[in-house]
Design an enzyme around this catalytic site. Structure first.
Site, short mmCIF file in Angstrom:
data_model
loop_
_atom_site.label_atom_id
_atom_site.label_comp_id
_atom_site.label_asym_id
_atom_site.label_seq_id
_atom_site.Cartn_x
_atom_site.Cartn_y
_atom_site.Cartn_z
N LEU A 96 0.81 -1.22 0.00
CA LEU A 96 0.00 0.00 0.00
C LEU A 96 0.84 1.27 0.00
O LEU A 96 1.81 1.40 0.74
CB LEU A 96 -0.93 0.00 1.22
CG LEU A 96 -1.89 -1.19 1.33
CD1 LEU A 96 -2.79 -1.03 2.56
CD2 LEU A 96 -2.73 -1.36 0.07
N HIS A 109 -3.43 4.17 -2.49
CA HIS A 109 -4.37 3.24 -1.84
C HIS A 109 -4.97 3.89 -0.58
O HIS A 109 -6.16 3.75 -0.31
CB HIS A 109 -3.64 1.97 -1.39
CG HIS A 109 -3.03 1.16 -2.50
ND1 HIS A 109 -1.67 0.96 -2.60
CD2 HIS A 109 -3.60 0.48 -3.52
CE1 HIS A 109 -1.43 0.19 -3.65
NE2 HIS A 109 -2.57 -0.12 -4.23
N LYS A 143 -6.42 6.10 -11.45
CA LYS A 143 -5.13 5.65 -12.00
C LYS A 143 -5.35 4.50 -13.00
O LYS A 143 -4.71 4.43 -14.03
CB LYS A 143 -4.25 5.21 -10.83
CG LYS A 143 -3.14 4.25 -11.13
CD LYS A 143 -1.97 4.98 -11.71
CE LYS A 143 -0.73 4.15 -11.87
NZ LYS A 143 -0.86 2.74 -11.94
N VAL A 149 -3.18 9.78 -7.05
CA VAL A 149 -2.21 10.43 -6.15
C VAL A 149 -0.83 10.29 -6.79
O VAL A 149 -0.46 9.22 -7.26
CB VAL A 149 -2.24 9.79 -4.74
CG1 VAL A 149 -1.18 10.41 -3.84
CG2 VAL A 149 -3.63 9.94 -4.13
N SER A 198 2.50 3.95 -7.64
CA SER A 198 2.19 2.59 -8.05
C SER A 198 3.08 1.65 -7.27
O SER A 198 4.24 1.97 -7.01
CB SER A 198 2.46 2.43 -9.55
OG SER A 198 2.52 1.06 -9.89
N SER A 199 2.53 0.49 -6.90
CA SER A 199 3.35 -0.51 -6.21
C SER A 199 4.53 -0.91 -7.10
O SER A 199 5.58 -1.31 -6.60
CB SER A 199 2.50 -1.74 -5.88
OG SER A 199 1.34 -1.35 -5.18
N ARG A 200 4.35 -0.82 -8.41
CA ARG A 200 5.40 -1.24 -9.35
C ARG A 200 6.54 -0.23 -9.47
O ARG A 200 7.57 -0.55 -10.06
CB ARG A 200 4.80 -1.50 -10.73
CG ARG A 200 3.92 -2.74 -10.78
CD ARG A 200 3.52 -3.10 -12.20
NE ARG A 200 2.95 -4.42 -12.29
CZ ARG A 200 1.63 -4.67 -12.35
NH1 ARG A 200 0.76 -3.69 -12.33
NH2 ARG A 200 1.21 -5.91 -12.43
#
Ligand code: AMP
Length: 291
Positions: free
Chosen positions: A41, A45, A157, A184, A193-195
């Site tokens: 997160l 998120h 997103k 965001v 992004s988690s990536r």
């Protein structure tokens, strides 16, 4: 589990328990909000969890790296995971329950059922990730069935995903209110992004070109540009010059139907892109309102 996770947060791993909890909350007259995520997160998120807390009495955040939305050769195995940190962050943002099932809990031996939205799922992201949206709609339908939400919150997103989920909810008469919240961004404009953790330093710097190109396009439209070909050509050049490895697509769609357009018409257009930096594939978009 770490000791500093707020005491009030409840972590549930099993389908049986989350269904029982959702039933209990509904019987108590609580309005349930759900925020589906794949975890790791970040502020994006958390903004959805905070919004869900405004819209509902109880917020369930789901954390599940959903194998059915990854194709062979994609990053399912390496997708970043940190459940302890996620529990802490989700709790601080206002989540009451974290539901984090494992793969077998969601897709037991002999699982056979999939939910599929047609047509819109075969363009853009769907053209590059053919089974992706089938996995998304299947898992979201299952998560709705398990958490029994009154309201669910998604991020702009993933604009095509939000559109597809809305379509599923409408077509299948699911009694869930869908909210879509703004993207965001990092201070330089890169969408969180988690990536993003996959990016090395040079790629991270180059990735800021995505938002720069979207903002450039927005300004051009406000200044009267109406040709998608011209706009996407200029955006491609900006992003390539910054060091992108490949541009999967840059497209403009009519936001209410997700139909790609060649000429830009008021009052609103959605510009979307997917770009690779090294092995990392990032997506972003901007909605432009103009007259
Ligand atoms: P994910 O964990 O990437 O599957 O994303 C879970 C939810 O968070 C989806 O509804 C995403 O659209 C949303 N989301 C991801 N990144 C952002 C962001 N930067 N800003 C707002 N929402 C986001």
């Amino acid at each position: 589990m770490r000791k500093d996770v707020p005491l009030s947060i409840q972590t549930i791993f099993s389908v049986r328990e989350i269904q029982a909890e959702a039933d209990r909350l509904r019987s108590a007259g609580k309005r349930i909000g759900v925020v589906p995520t794949m975890g790791y997160l970040h502020e994006g998120h958390l903004s959805l969890i905070r919004r869900a807390k405004e819209l509902a009495d109880v917020v369930i955040t789901t954390i599940f790296v959903n194998p059915t939305q990854f194709s062979v050769g994609e990053d399912f195995e390496s997708y970043p995971r940190d459940l302890d940190a996620d529990n802490l962050r989700a709790g601080e943002a206002g989540a009451d329950v974290v539901f984090c099932p494992d793969r077998r809990e969601m897709y037991p031996e002999g699982y056979l059922t999939y939910v599929e939205v047609e047509t819109v799922t075969s363009i853009l992201e769907g053209a590059f990730r053919p089974t992706h949206f089938r996995g998304v709609t299947t898992v979201v339908a299952k998560l709705f069935g398990l958490t029994k939400p009154h309201v669910a919150v998604f991020g702009q997103k993933d604009a095509q995903q939000a559109f597809v989920v809305r379509k599923m909810v409408s077509d299948l008469n699911m009694d869930v209110e869908i909210h879509v919240e703004p993207t965001v961004r990092e201070p330089d404009g890169l969408a969180m992004s988690s990536r993003n953790v996959y990016l090395n330093r040079a790629e991270r710097t180059a990735a800021a070109s995505l938002y720069a190109a979207l903002i450039f396009a927005e300004k051009q439209i406000q200044d009267g540009e109406r040709s998608v070909e011209k706009l996407s050509g200029e955006m491609k050049k900006m992003i390539s010059d910054a060091g992108a490895t490949a541009i999967d697509y840059i497209a403009c769609v009519e936001p209410d139907t997700f139909t790609p357009v060649e000429a830009i018409h008021p009052p609103r257009i959605l510009i979307l892109l997917a770009v690779r930096f090294g092995a990392t594939r990032l997506i972003d978009n901007i909605s432009v309102t103009f007259s």
